[in-house]
Design a protein around this motif. Structure first.
Motif, mmCIF file in Angstrom:
data_model
loop_
_atom_site.group_PDB
_atom_site.id
_atom_site.type_symbol
_atom_site.label_atom_id
_atom_site.label_comp_id
_atom_site.label_asym_id
_atom_site.label_seq_id
_atom_site.Cartn_x
_atom_site.Cartn_y
_atom_site.Cartn_z
ATOM 1 N N ALA A 117 40.279 48.089 40.218
ATOM 2 C CA ALA A 117 41.604 47.483 40.341
ATOM 3 C C ALA A 117 42.135 47.043 38.978
ATOM 4 C CB ALA A 117 41.554 46.289 41.292
ATOM 5 N N GLU A 200 44.065 41.835 43.496
ATOM 6 C CA GLU A 200 42.687 42.269 43.314
ATOM 7 C C GLU A 200 42.335 42.344 41.835
ATOM 8 O OE1 GLU A 200 39.773 45.951 44.784
ATOM 9 O OE2 GLU A 200 41.943 46.016 45.168
ATOM 10 N N ASP A 203 42.212 38.661 40.366
ATOM 11 C CA ASP A 203 41.016 38.022 40.909
ATOM 12 C C ASP A 203 39.776 38.558 40.193
ATOM 13 O OD1 ASP A 203 42.453 36.508 42.663
ATOM 14 O OD2 ASP A 203 41.787 37.545 44.483
#
Length: 245
Positions: A117, A200, A203
């Protein structure tokens, strides 16, 4: 004028707050004004933003030098987004002046480039910069937001402060910025990494950073990338961070 500072509160320990690429100074940290009952807040507007003098290009290392100047004899340091990159560089440069360090979703893509990601967003940013017309500010910011996989409709025309900030954004290369992870990890001041749980990629970056610093990554959903705008929950977390210093 190189950079600007808005001061809130006049008692307690000092907190220096550093904004990111598109939200300027006090606009980035309005919800933290509630902390002025206990602390002295120095809300920075970086070079080239707000009413400061125009710059040719964003330079996070020069901004970090400005932050060091603001730290005075010692202060707590908070940076959001690209301001987190600036704050980490300042903290790595002068750890003796940092009482605690809090970073909110810094775009430190290189720290987690092995994560799919993170790599996807980094490549999307590079692709956007390669083809975007820098004279079309609305289109440039729209493409930037899309590359970040952020669902954030933009008014057309852009508000003046955002348009001014976008001129600086064009000079950035967010997939290239670096942080002195070793110097920050070795420093003794308390550290806090916060993410909003909306992305994503961010994070992944935030959890990788927390892991490298041997910390828990705190999740505060509800305000997307601008996690500090959740208000009271973030402020309480920051109060606890400062109390631990």
């Amino acid at each position: 004028m190189t950079y600007a500072v808005e001061n809130w509160g006049s008692g307690g320990e000092q907190i220096v707050l550093v904004h990111g690429s598109l939200a300027v100074g006090a606009a980035a940290f309005g919800e933290q004004k509630a902390l002025a009952d206990s602390f002295s807040l120095s809300v920075m507007t970086r070079r080239g933003y707000g009413g400061t003098c125009r710059i040719n290009a964003v330079d996070v290392l020069r901004d970090a030098e400005d932050v060091v100047e603001l730290l005075g004899s010692g202060a707590h340091l908070v940076g959001t987004s690209m301001g987190g990159i600036v704050a980490m560089n300042a903290a790595g440069r002068r750890p003796d002046l940092v009482r605690s360090l809090t970073v909110i979703e810094p775009p430190a893509f290189a720290l987690a480039s092995d994560l799919p990601a993170v790599r996807r967003v980094s490549e999307a940013l590079k692709a956007h910069w390669a083809v975007a017309d820098p004279t079309e500010l609305h289109a440039f910011v729209t493409g930037f937001v899309a590359a970040l996989e952020m669902n954030m409709p933009l008014p057309d025309p852009l508000p003046a402060p955002v348009a001014d900030a976008a001129v600086n954004l064009i000079t950035e290369r967010p997939w290239r910025v670096d942080v002195p992870i070793g110097a920050v990890a070795d420093a003794s001041y308390p550290k806090l990494v916060v993410t909003g749980g909306w992305s994503e990629a961010f994070d992944g970056i935030s959890m990788r950073l927390a892991g490298l610093l041997n910390l828990e990554c705190h999740h505060l959903p509800g305000a997307g990338h601008a996690v500090q705008k959740v208000g009271a929950p973030f402020n309480e977390l920051l109060r606890k961070q400062i109390a631990s210093a």
